[in-house]
Scaffold this active site. Structure first.
Site, PDB file in Angstrom:
ATOM      1  N   HIS A 157       0.831  -1.211   0.000  1.00  0.00           N
ATOM      2  CA  HIS A 157       0.000   0.000   0.000  1.00  0.00           C
ATOM      3  C   HIS A 157       0.864   1.259   0.000  1.00  0.00           C
ATOM      4  CE1 HIS A 157      -3.037  -2.918   1.080  1.00  0.00           C
ATOM      5  NE2 HIS A 157      -3.938  -2.011   0.795  1.00  0.00           N
TER       6      HIS A 157
ATOM      7  N   SER B 129      -6.438   3.251  -5.595  1.00  0.00           N
ATOM      8  CA  SER B 129      -5.873   4.097  -4.536  1.00  0.00           C
ATOM      9  C   SER B 129      -6.016   5.576  -4.869  1.00  0.00           C
ATOM     10  CB  SER B 129      -4.400   3.758  -4.299  1.00  0.00           C
ATOM     11  OG  SER B 129      -4.288   2.530  -3.630  1.00  0.00           O
TER      12      SER B 129
ATOM     13  N   GLU C 123      -9.596   6.450  -4.097  1.00  0.00           N
ATOM     14  CA  GLU C 123      -9.845   6.396  -2.659  1.00  0.00           C
ATOM     15  C   GLU C 123      -9.222   7.592  -1.942  1.00  0.00           C
ATOM     16  OE1 GLU C 123     -10.147   1.556  -2.834  1.00  0.00           O
ATOM     17  OE2 GLU C 123      -8.283   2.473  -2.156  1.00  0.00           O
TER      18      GLU C 123
ATOM     19  N   PHE D 161       1.044   3.524   6.971  1.00  0.00           N
ATOM     20  CA  PHE D 161      -0.227   3.655   7.691  1.00  0.00           C
ATOM     21  C   PHE D 161      -1.360   3.291   6.744  1.00  0.00           C
ATOM     22  CE2 PHE D 161      -3.881   6.349   8.865  1.00  0.00           C
ATOM     23  CZ  PHE D 161      -4.053   5.966  10.188  1.00  0.00           C
ATOM     24  N   ILE D 162      -2.206   2.345   7.162  1.00  0.00           N
ATOM     25  CA  ILE D 162      -3.336   1.908   6.336  1.00  0.00           C
ATOM     26  C   ILE D 162      -4.626   2.272   7.059  1.00  0.00           C
ATOM     27  CG2 ILE D 162      -4.465  -0.032   5.183  1.00  0.00           C
ATOM     28  CD1 ILE D 162      -1.577   0.335   4.260  1.00  0.00           C
TER      29      ILE D 162
ATOM     30  N   VAL E  60      -9.763   4.972   3.722  1.00  0.00           N
ATOM     31  CA  VAL E  60      -9.998   6.412   3.589  1.00  0.00           C
ATOM     32  C   VAL E  60     -11.415   6.740   3.127  1.00  0.00           C
ATOM     33  CG1 VAL E  60      -7.573   7.011   3.265  1.00  0.00           C
ATOM     34  CG2 VAL E  60      -8.987   6.572   1.273  1.00  0.00           C
TER      35      VAL E  60
END
Length: 173
Positions: free
Chosen positions: A72, A89, A92, A124-125, A128
């Site tokens: 990610h 991504s 998002e 950091f995941i 969102v």
């Protein structure tokens, strides 16, 4: 829902390679998750498909889970600036306004990304699509105090949420 979204019947009829080609994106740059879930066919619902994929993620060895997390991108990070994010991504991060940060917001995200990576050795995941810039920043601050094992577990839980939303976009019931 995209016009090319498949039905569950169409998903269930796919061979392994076609299944992975079609759904490998659901878990960021980790098509092995879709490949591992294929054996659980036929799926009776989108939720069952998601459950099989999530089970594959949790059953993976720790190093493979860490590789999934590391696949990610940072939020509002270098990959976003260089336009190197996956299409998913990109959408998002834009949904939370991360593509429209002020210089001060960008500096704060950079500071937190760097501190988080230094502590955990992965990005950091957070899902969102369920957050705003402010709630993402608050989660950053809260979660940096987690233990590495707790944070790995939290990150995988967030990945499961992201995957559910991506499946909702890609598969019709």
């Amino acid at each position: 829902m995209p016009p090319d979204a498949l039905t569950l019947d169409e998903i269930n009829a796919l061979g392994r390679d076609a299944f992975v080609a079609r759904l490998g994106f659901v878990f960021e740059r980790s098509p092995w998750v879709a490949a591992a879930a294929w054996d659980a066919r036929p799926f009776r619902s989108r939720a069952a498909l998601h459950a099989a994929m999530v089970a594959a993620m949790w059953a993976a060895p720790r190093e493979q889970q860490l590789a999934l997390i590391r696949a990610h991108p940072d939020l509002a990070g270098k990959a976003a600036i260089a336009k190197e994010l996956t299409a998913e991504s990109t959408r998002e991060q834009a949904s939370a306004g991360l593509d429209r940060l002020t210089p001060a917001e960008f500096a704060r995200f950079t500071e937190l990304n760097d501190a988080y990576r230094a502590r955990f050795a992965f990005p950091f995941i957070i899902c969102v699509r369920e957050h705003t810039k402010a709630s993402i920043l608050a989660n950053f601050v809260e979660r940096i105090a987690h233990s590495p094992d707790d944070e790995r577990h939290t990150a995988l839980g967030e990945i499961a949420k992201i995957a559910a939303l991506r499946l909702n976009d890609a598969v019709r019931e």
